[in-house]
Design an enzyme around this catalytic site. Structure first.
Site, mmCIF file in Angstrom:
data_model
loop_
_atom_site.group_PDB
_atom_site.id
_atom_site.type_symbol
_atom_site.label_atom_id
_atom_site.label_comp_id
_atom_site.label_asym_id
_atom_site.label_seq_id
_atom_site.Cartn_x
_atom_site.Cartn_y
_atom_site.Cartn_z
ATOM 1 N N LYS A 1 0.832 -1.208 0.000
ATOM 2 C CA LYS A 1 0.000 0.000 0.000
ATOM 3 C C LYS A 1 0.866 1.257 0.000
ATOM 4 C CE LYS A 1 -1.973 -1.135 3.893
ATOM 5 N NZ LYS A 1 -1.438 -2.483 4.082
ATOM 6 N N ARG B 1 -10.087 0.597 8.705
ATOM 7 C CA ARG B 1 -9.653 -0.785 8.886
ATOM 8 C C ARG B 1 -10.712 -1.627 9.569
ATOM 9 N NH1 ARG B 1 -3.857 0.429 8.909
ATOM 10 N NH2 ARG B 1 -2.751 -1.542 8.848
HETATM 11 P P1 AP5 Z 1 4.917 -1.620 1.800
HETATM 12 O O1 AP5 Z 1 4.577 -0.733 0.652
HETATM 13 O O2 AP5 Z 1 5.762 -1.066 2.896
HETATM 14 O O3 AP5 Z 1 3.586 -2.313 2.380
HETATM 15 P P2 AP5 Z 1 2.342 -1.714 3.150
HETATM 16 O O4 AP5 Z 1 1.135 -2.402 2.595
HETATM 17 O O5 AP5 Z 1 2.352 -0.231 3.144
HETATM 18 O O6 AP5 Z 1 2.665 -2.313 4.586
HETATM 19 P P3 AP5 Z 1 2.459 -1.756 6.029
HETATM 20 O O7 AP5 Z 1 3.035 -2.788 6.942
HETATM 21 O O8 AP5 Z 1 2.964 -0.356 6.203
HETATM 22 O O9 AP5 Z 1 0.920 -1.786 6.159
HETATM 23 P P4 AP5 Z 1 0.146 -2.022 7.441
HETATM 24 O O10 AP5 Z 1 -1.238 -1.961 6.918
HETATM 25 O O11 AP5 Z 1 0.412 -3.225 8.226
HETATM 26 O O12 AP5 Z 1 0.708 -0.889 8.370
HETATM 27 P P5 AP5 Z 1 0.299 0.607 8.667
HETATM 28 O O13 AP5 Z 1 1.500 1.410 8.573
HETATM 29 O O14 AP5 Z 1 -0.923 1.027 7.889
HETATM 30 O O15 AP5 Z 1 5.613 -2.942 1.184
HETATM 31 C C1 AP5 Z 1 6.069 -3.988 2.036
HETATM 32 C C2 AP5 Z 1 7.442 -4.479 1.525
HETATM 33 O O16 AP5 Z 1 7.291 -5.106 0.253
HETATM 34 C C3 AP5 Z 1 8.468 -3.355 1.321
HETATM 35 O O17 AP5 Z 1 9.724 -3.829 1.710
HETATM 36 C C4 AP5 Z 1 8.424 -3.065 -0.185
HETATM 37 O O18 AP5 Z 1 9.671 -2.598 -0.664
HETATM 38 C C5 AP5 Z 1 8.083 -4.434 -0.747
HETATM 39 N N1 AP5 Z 1 7.210 -4.356 -1.923
HETATM 40 C C6 AP5 Z 1 6.139 -3.534 -2.099
HETATM 41 N N2 AP5 Z 1 5.549 -3.764 -3.289
HETATM 42 C C7 AP5 Z 1 6.277 -4.782 -3.882
HETATM 43 C C8 AP5 Z 1 6.145 -5.489 -5.112
HETATM 44 N N3 AP5 Z 1 5.147 -5.219 -5.984
HETATM 45 N N4 AP5 Z 1 7.043 -6.472 -5.368
HETATM 46 C C9 AP5 Z 1 8.043 -6.779 -4.486
HETATM 47 N N5 AP5 Z 1 8.208 -6.129 -3.307
HETATM 48 C C10 AP5 Z 1 7.327 -5.150 -2.999
HETATM 49 O O19 AP5 Z 1 -0.180 0.440 10.186
HETATM 50 C C11 AP5 Z 1 0.710 0.058 11.193
HETATM 51 C C12 AP5 Z 1 -0.024 -0.082 12.512
HETATM 52 O O20 AP5 Z 1 -0.629 1.190 12.882
HETATM 53 C C13 AP5 Z 1 -1.199 -1.064 12.543
HETATM 54 O O21 AP5 Z 1 -0.768 -2.388 12.749
HETATM 55 C C14 AP5 Z 1 -2.003 -0.500 13.719
HETATM 56 O O22 AP5 Z 1 -1.430 -0.850 14.950
HETATM 57 C C15 AP5 Z 1 -1.865 1.010 13.544
HETATM 58 N N6 AP5 Z 1 -2.924 1.557 12.696
HETATM 59 C C16 AP5 Z 1 -2.747 2.158 11.486
HETATM 60 N N7 AP5 Z 1 -3.930 2.509 10.956
HETATM 61 C C17 AP5 Z 1 -4.878 2.126 11.840
HETATM 62 C C18 AP5 Z 1 -6.296 2.171 11.841
HETATM 63 N N8 AP5 Z 1 -6.970 2.684 10.811
HETATM 64 N N9 AP5 Z 1 -6.950 1.669 12.911
HETATM 65 C C19 AP5 Z 1 -6.293 1.141 13.962
HETATM 66 N N10 AP5 Z 1 -4.938 1.046 14.005
HETATM 67 C C20 AP5 Z 1 -4.235 1.521 12.956
#
Ligand code: AP5
Length: 217
Positions: free
Chosen positions: A13, A88
């Site tokens: 994402k 979420r």
């Molecule tokens: P990356 O682009 O970093 O993935 P992502 O989907 O953004 O992953 P996140 O872990 O940031 O998402 P998340 O939903 O768990 O965390 P968030 O920050 O929202 O890609 C991942 C890896 O793959 C990278 O190394 C990249 O280089 C590689 N990659 C990407 N695309 C690729 C491709 N096509 N091919 C090969 N490699 C690729 O949330 C974190 C925490 O915050 C949550 O767990 C929760 O505790 C809290 N939180 C956030 N939002 C809320 C909410 N709305 N409600 C409650 N708690 C929340």
């Protein structure tokens, strides 16, 4: 254009959001980034959020809804916004509907970056992020020029605590229980665009542009 990007943890994402934001000059509203910034600052919100993030649990809906409302009501998104990581839960989606109704704003589309669980584990295990600017890398698919050093600002790369195996499994389980039902929610509103997220990231981006283009055909 007002977009929402969804997908399992580690689906890509953040990677796609960055490309879409640059292309359409949208404002990025990532609840994950907001929480990580608050934790870094050591604020009250950050201290509370850290308890949930480190374990891979969701921060309570009320706290997250309040943060998003605070951002949205400022109207600081001249070309529109991209919400990343929010909503979420169904309760968050309903709260977002209310916020958007109040502001008289409409969502253009909801992008779901679709990736299998085994690919997720591989991506999370290899992800490294800059300890200073947050730039994201992958040891195999998107390595930095110099091992362990950020290309953008030269600071060291670290592994996120919630990318450790146990936390990843917990996040995937929570995704299935709480977030996956949102796909039907947005499908029923005729807003959902499903994108194959297993292709290389430039291909994924191209597919997103094609699907968004089809909206205007
Ligand atoms: P990356 O682009 O970093 O993935 P992502 O989907 O953004 O992953 P996140 O872990 O940031 O998402 P998340 O939903 O768990 O965390 P968030 O920050 O929202 O890609 C991942 C890896 O793959 C990278 O190394 C990249 O280089 C590689 N990659 C990407 N695309 C690729 C491709 N096509 N091919 C090969 N490699 C690729 O949330 C974190 C925490 O915050 C949550 O767990 C929760 O505790 C809290 N939180 C956030 N939002 C809320 C909410 N709305 N409600 C409650 N708690 C929340």
């Amino acid at each position: 254009m007002n977009l929402l990007i969804m997908g399992k943890p580690g689906a890509g994402k953040g990677t796609q959001a960055k490309k879409i934001l640059d292309h359409f000059s949208l404002t990025h509203i990532s609840t994950g980034d907001i929480y990580r910034d608050e934790i870094k600052k050591g604020s009250e919100i950050g201290q509370e959020a850290k308890k949930y993030l480190d374990q891979g649990n969701l921060v309570p809906d009320k706290m997250t809804n309040d943060i998003v409302w605070e951002v949205l009501q400022k109207h600081e998104y001249p070309n529109g916004f991209m919400l990343d990581g929010f909503p979420r839960t169904i309760a968050q989606a309903e709260a977002l509907d209310e916020m958007l109704n109040t502001l008289n704003i409409h969502l253009t589309a909801v992008i779901n970056v679709d990736v299998d669980d085994d690919v997720i584990s591989d991506r999370m295990a290899g992800r490294r992020v800059c300890s200073n600017c947050g730039e994201t890398y992958h040891v195999e698919y998107h390595p930095p020029k110099k091992d362990g050093v950020c290309d953008v600002c030269g600071h060291s790369l670290i592994q996120r605590k919630d990318d450790l195996k146990e936390s990843v499994l917990n996040r995937l389980q929570i995704y299935k229980n709480k977030t996956q039902p949102l796909l039907d929610y947005y499908e029923n509103k005729d807003l959902l665009l499903v994108i194959d997220g297993e292709n290389p990231s430039d291909q994924v981006f191209e597919d997103i542009l094609i699907k968004l283009g089809e909206l205007h055909d």
